[in-house]
Design an enzyme around this catalytic site. Structure first.
Site, PDB file in Angstrom:
ATOM      1  N   LYS A   1     -17.404 -19.138   0.509  1.00  0.00           N
ATOM      2  CA  LYS A   1     -17.679 -17.725   0.809  1.00  0.00           C
ATOM      3  C   LYS A   1     -16.446 -17.028   1.375  1.00  0.00           C
ATOM      4  CE  LYS A   1     -22.619 -17.828   1.146  1.00  0.00           C
ATOM      5  NZ  LYS A   1     -23.535 -18.673   1.903  1.00  0.00           N
TER       6      LYS A   1
ATOM      7  N   LYS B   1     -24.231 -24.461 -10.257  1.00  0.00           N
ATOM      8  CA  LYS B   1     -25.630 -24.224  -9.902  1.00  0.00           C
ATOM      9  C   LYS B   1     -26.048 -22.780 -10.175  1.00  0.00           C
ATOM     10  CE  LYS B   1     -25.152 -22.635  -5.211  1.00  0.00           C
ATOM     11  NZ  LYS B   1     -25.816 -22.340  -3.986  1.00  0.00           N
TER      12      LYS B   1
ATOM     13  N   LYS C   1     -27.210 -16.468  -6.877  1.00  0.00           N
ATOM     14  CA  LYS C   1     -27.103 -15.019  -7.023  1.00  0.00           C
ATOM     15  C   LYS C   1     -25.667 -14.572  -7.222  1.00  0.00           C
ATOM     16  CE  LYS C   1     -30.648 -14.642  -4.271  1.00  0.00           C
ATOM     17  NZ  LYS C   1     -31.324 -14.431  -3.000  1.00  0.00           N
TER      18      LYS C   1
HETATM   19  P1  TYM Z   1     -30.392 -19.764   0.296  1.00  0.00           P
HETATM   20  O1  TYM Z   1     -31.002 -18.459   0.635  1.00  0.00           O
HETATM   21  O2  TYM Z   1     -29.040 -19.786  -0.299  1.00  0.00           O
HETATM   22  O3  TYM Z   1     -31.344 -20.570  -0.648  1.00  0.00           O
HETATM   23  C1  TYM Z   1     -32.703 -20.768  -0.305  1.00  0.00           C
HETATM   24  C2  TYM Z   1     -33.168 -22.127  -0.763  1.00  0.00           C
HETATM   25  O4  TYM Z   1     -33.008 -22.236  -2.186  1.00  0.00           O
HETATM   26  C3  TYM Z   1     -32.277 -23.417  -2.473  1.00  0.00           C
HETATM   27  N1  TYM Z   1     -31.450 -23.185  -3.672  1.00  0.00           N
HETATM   28  C4  TYM Z   1     -31.364 -24.046  -4.683  1.00  0.00           C
HETATM   29  N2  TYM Z   1     -31.950 -25.240  -4.872  1.00  0.00           N
HETATM   30  C5  TYM Z   1     -31.665 -25.878  -6.019  1.00  0.00           C
HETATM   31  N3  TYM Z   1     -30.847 -25.362  -6.980  1.00  0.00           N
HETATM   32  C6  TYM Z   1     -30.245 -24.170  -6.823  1.00  0.00           C
HETATM   33  N4  TYM Z   1     -29.479 -23.668  -7.771  1.00  0.00           N
HETATM   34  C7  TYM Z   1     -30.491 -23.447  -5.624  1.00  0.00           C
HETATM   35  N5  TYM Z   1     -30.063 -22.253  -5.138  1.00  0.00           N
HETATM   36  C8  TYM Z   1     -30.665 -22.107  -3.934  1.00  0.00           C
HETATM   37  C9  TYM Z   1     -31.418 -23.670  -1.261  1.00  0.00           C
HETATM   38  O5  TYM Z   1     -31.016 -25.013  -1.188  1.00  0.00           O
HETATM   39  C10 TYM Z   1     -32.353 -23.282  -0.145  1.00  0.00           C
HETATM   40  O6  TYM Z   1     -33.225 -24.331   0.177  1.00  0.00           O
HETATM   41  N6  TYM Z   1     -28.954 -21.444   4.706  1.00  0.00           N
HETATM   42  C11 TYM Z   1     -30.118 -21.280   3.849  1.00  0.00           C
HETATM   43  C12 TYM Z   1     -31.231 -20.480   4.489  1.00  0.00           C
HETATM   44  C13 TYM Z   1     -31.618 -20.980   5.813  1.00  0.00           C
HETATM   45  C14 TYM Z   1     -32.358 -22.151   6.117  1.00  0.00           C
HETATM   46  C15 TYM Z   1     -32.482 -22.183   7.516  1.00  0.00           C
HETATM   47  C16 TYM Z   1     -32.923 -23.138   5.327  1.00  0.00           C
HETATM   48  C17 TYM Z   1     -31.323 -20.368   6.998  1.00  0.00           C
HETATM   49  N7  TYM Z   1     -31.835 -21.085   8.003  1.00  0.00           N
HETATM   50  C18 TYM Z   1     -33.167 -23.211   8.163  1.00  0.00           C
HETATM   51  C19 TYM Z   1     -33.608 -24.186   5.981  1.00  0.00           C
HETATM   52  C20 TYM Z   1     -33.720 -24.200   7.367  1.00  0.00           C
HETATM   53  C21 TYM Z   1     -29.656 -20.571   2.601  1.00  0.00           C
HETATM   54  O7  TYM Z   1     -28.703 -19.865   2.574  1.00  0.00           O
HETATM   55  O8  TYM Z   1     -30.443 -20.724   1.561  1.00  0.00           O
END
Ligand code: TYM
Length: 357
Positions: A116, A222, A225
């Site tokens: 990022k 992967k 967005k």
């Molecule tokens: P974020 O918003 O990027 O993604 C949310 C969830 O979707 C999963 N994910 C994927 N899994 C498989 N293949 C993909 N291509 C893919 N893209 C996204 C992510 O692994 C995630 O589970 N940091 C986290 C949000 C967060 C969080 C937390 C999660 C904040 N606090 C506490 C768990 C516990 C995030 O940015 O996810």
């Protein structure tokens, strides 16, 4: 017999736009699946979304959208605590306190931060991937292309989300495993620094399987967005079919049992997620004997994805229209989430020596 205490499950998704298939298979589907058996807590990570400086109007709109998609996919506010991260101010305070135990160096070495930060600086292909070169890029950046400190401390905030609820099971996709590892490290460090046993160490939660990575349609990497390669849960069928039909492929297998190129292996991953095992086998056999037609493979994938997304898409707009219901869900969720968060924060403050006069 007293009722046995259920294990605490917690996870969240950033409110940066519509949910895509990666979010669904990596996270949301698992949230729905565990609702009956665990103490479930699912939230909308709007504070995490701030790390990429969205427009204020978009931030709220996106949070509502994610909430509606959570509910449309089957999250039930009677079973799960569903809340918005910013509705729990205890998280922000504990984020400040935990940061006192987190090293800048370990945060700078986090893969997601490197990605990022480079994006923020407009560096697409770094000539030198070493930590030293990376540090120079960050420190040398001009102020109008800065990497904000919130991006650096993103893992602290995520650790707080988990630790403040004392969650032990965290359903996430593969890309979040490094953040979970850091969470465990911070929990151990806090416990041992103060000689307490406050935080349990959370693990990922995949019901015996492996955390997955849903691939994009552009041949590599992967689905994400910022990669612009997503299939959204709310994509209209026409749009969705078009996206899948445009997915990158290769020229096709020339010899029986050829190894698969990455774009084709990715299409098979999508097929495996959405189709029946016998359908997957049929296409695997066709690939192995070179009779496969990628057009047929893509049509199958598109229809099978639509079978999953259509019921969700059809519910979202009705849910979004019901302002009162949405407000009630998050009000209820915030109340429950704050109860445990306040208790943990009080413990943390006390342990760290913040006492009332
Ligand atoms: P974020 O918003 O990027 O993604 C949310 C969830 O979707 C999963 N994910 C994927 N899994 C498989 N293949 C993909 N291509 C893919 N893209 C996204 C992510 O692994 C995630 O589970 N940091 C986290 C949000 C967060 C969080 C937390 C999660 C904040 N606090 C506490 C768990 C516990 C995030 O940015 O996810």
């Amino acid at each position: 017999m007293p009722e046995q205490k259920k294990e605490i499950v917690l996870s969240g998704i950033r409110s940066t736009g519509n949910l895509h298939l990666g979010n669904y298979y990596g996270a949301l589907r698992k949230f729905v699946a565990v609702q009956n058996d665990y103490d479930c807590n699912f939230f909308i990570a709007d504070l995490h979304a701030l790390t990429t400086n969205p427009n204020p109007e978009d931030l709220h709109k996106n949070a509502r959208q994610i909430l509606a998609e959570y509910l449309a996919a089957g999250l039930d506010p009677e079973k799960s605590t569903i809340f918005v991260q910013s509705d729990v101010p205890e998280i922000a305070e504990m984020y400040l306190l935990l940061n006192m135990h987190v090293g800048i160096g370990e945060l700078m070495r986090t893969t997601s931060f490197k990605d990022k930060a480079r994006k923020a600086l407009g560096i697409t292909a770094p000539a030198d991937d070493s930590d030293e070169a990376f540090e120079k890029e960050i420190i040398g950046a001009s102020t109008n292309k800065r990497v904000n400190a919130g991006l650096l401390t993103y893992p602290t905030l995520m650790a707080v989300d988990i630790l403040i609820q004392k969650a032990t099971k965290v359903p996430v996709g593969k890309d979040q495993l490094q953040h979970l590892e850091l969470t465990r490290r911070f929990a151990r460090r806090f416990n041992s620094f103060y000689g307490v046993d406050l935080f349990p160490e959370p693990t990922d939660f995949d019901f015996g399987g492996q955390p997955i990575k849903v691939p994009g349609l552009d041949g590599s990497g992967k689905m994400g967005k910022s990669e612009g390669n997503c299939i959204y849960l709310v994509d209209d069928p026409k749009v969705l079919r078009k996206k899948v039909m445009h997915a990158v492929t290769d020229e096709g297998p020339k010899e029986p049992d050829s190894p698969m190129s990455e774009p084709i292996a990715n299409l098979f991953s999508l097929l495996e997620l959405t189709s029946k095992p016998e359908v997957v086998q049929q296409f695997r056999d066709a690939y192995a004997d070179c009779s496969i037609r990628y057009g047929d493979l893509k049509k199958q994938i598109a229809e099978d994805i639509l079978a999953v997304t259509t019921p969700i898409r059809e519910r979202v707009n009705d849910i979004l229209a019901d302002e009162e219901y949405l407000a009630k869900v998050v009000r209820m969720g915030a109340e429950k989430a704050r109860e445990r968060a306040a208790k943990t924060l009080a413990e943390v403050r006390y342990i760290m020596g913040i006492r009332k006069f």
